[in-house]
Design a protein around this motif. Structure first.
Motif: not given
Length: 382
Positions: A319-331
């Motif tokens: 779950d944390i990995a997915q949140k980090i991944c989505h953060y990078f996608i948005e950035e």
């Protein structure tokens, strides 16, 4: 973007380098290449199997007055290493690369400052002021030329220069070859033949571009060291820095500092990445340790050895990995939008912005692939 070193193609089959699908335009008739071939021939180098050719990825080359004129004339006039990028463009780079880019600029500036006394000592050799000859821009061009084009070759130390080992050499004609991550080559100076040799088992088709491989480098490394980005690079990845690693972890975890210390002591705080095949084992392992509950914290060694502690720990780390991944996608999407606006507003920065755009676009593809893979893994726990 591709590196603008140069371009070469084959005139007949020979087991050297692998080629691409595009066909190049023969440029061996051009005066600068005729002069280069003549210059090389006088130095006992001839190869009828490779000819200079222009492929769609090539850049224009420029020269200067010098005894090495035939070689210098085919070198790039400018480079796109981060040290050459404008500050506003550097700010668009991913955080880890941005830090290394600034370190690179500082290194070159300090090198220039430390070399001034040496440059001044050469004044008796010139009628013009050495400050005009050995300017920062001249040194920057020379530094980029060596850094992006030199091959490894162990040489004897020269007393008048640096005390560091002399292991760099420029190889005219060889450095016309562009990089491809898909080829495997062996390159080294042959002491018996006294030649620098590059060999591969891959075949080359007639009239197609010949490539070499600079090594299994990700795109951030390629941009930092060589000034280009390779599309669909199998080694490309997105780096996760420490601040992003802990961004979505609970701030109430009293053991967080201890966990970070353990990761640092065991080398698990750097080289944490997302790749084409999802989050790296190192990244997931670091997250699993960081997500350990207090009741099982003593099992941290087992985590580093790859053991599964619990389904809860596995799911939480995903779950944390997915949140980090989505953060990078948005950035990344936000940066790409900014790049698009800047390209419309500042034509002078078009090439530099396009380079950043290519890097960010490739990283976005990696993050999207990782997000899909993580979603599939998360589904297994629901």
């Amino acid at each position: 973007m591709k590196k603008g070193r140069g371009r070469t193609s084959r005139t007949r089959r020979r087991k050297l380098f692998r080629s691409s699908e595009s066909r190049g335009v023969n440029e061996s008739y051009k005066p600068e290449f005729i002069e280069l071939k003549r210059w090389l021939k006088n130095r006992k180098f001839e190869d009828p199997n490779l000819i200079p050719a222009r492929f769609p990825v090539a850049e224009k080359h420029a020269g200067t007055r010098s005894p090495w004129k035939p070689y210098l004339e085919i070198l790039p006039k400018t480079y796109t290493c981060p040290v050459c990028l404008e500050p506003e463009v550097v700010n668009l780079l991913p955080k880890p690369l941005k830090a290394k880019a600034r370190e690179q600029r500082t290194h070159v500036q300090e090198f220039f400052t430390s070399s001034r006394d040496f440059f001044s000592s050469l004044q008796p050799l010139f009628s013009e002021a050495v400050e005009n000859i050995f300017s920062y821009s001249a040194l920057l061009w020379a530094w980029c030329t060596v850094n992006t084009r030199a091959v490894y070759m162990k040489l004897g130390r020269r007393q008048c220069f640096s005390a560091e080992p002399d292991t760099c050499a420029l190889a005219p004609y060889l450095d016309l070859l562009n990089h491809s991550p898909d080829v495997q080559v062996k390159a080294a100076f042959n002491e018996e033949t006294r030649c620098y040799e590059i060999r591969t088992a891959s075949r080359c088709r007639q009239h197609e571009e010949v490539f070499i491989c600079y090594g299994p480098h990700d795109n951030q490394r390629l941009l930092l060291e060589y000034g280009f980005v390779s599309t669909r690079n199998p080694h490309a990845c997105v780096y996760v820095s420490e601040d992003i690693l802990v961004k979505y972890l609970p701030s109430t975890d009293k053991q967080m500092n201890k966990k970070i210390s353990i990761l640092k002591d065991h080398g698990f705080i750097e080289n944490l990445t997302f790749g084409w095949d999802g989050p790296s084992w190192r990244l997931l392992t670091a997250l699993k340790l960081l997500c350990l509950e207090a009741s099982v914290f003593t099992c941290w060694k087992k985590v580093l050895l790859g053991e599964i502690i619990s389904d809860t720990n596995e799911k939480t780390s995903l779950d944390i990995a997915q949140k980090i991944c989505h953060y990078f996608i948005e950035e990344t999407n936000a940066v790409l939008q900014k790049v698009s606006h800047m390209k419309d507003e500042d034509v002078a920065l078009l090439n530099q912005l396009t380079l950043v755009e290519t890097l960010r676009t490739e990283e976005l593809k990696i993050l999207q692939a990782s997000a899909e893979l993580l979603h599939n893994l998360q589904t297994a726990f629901t």
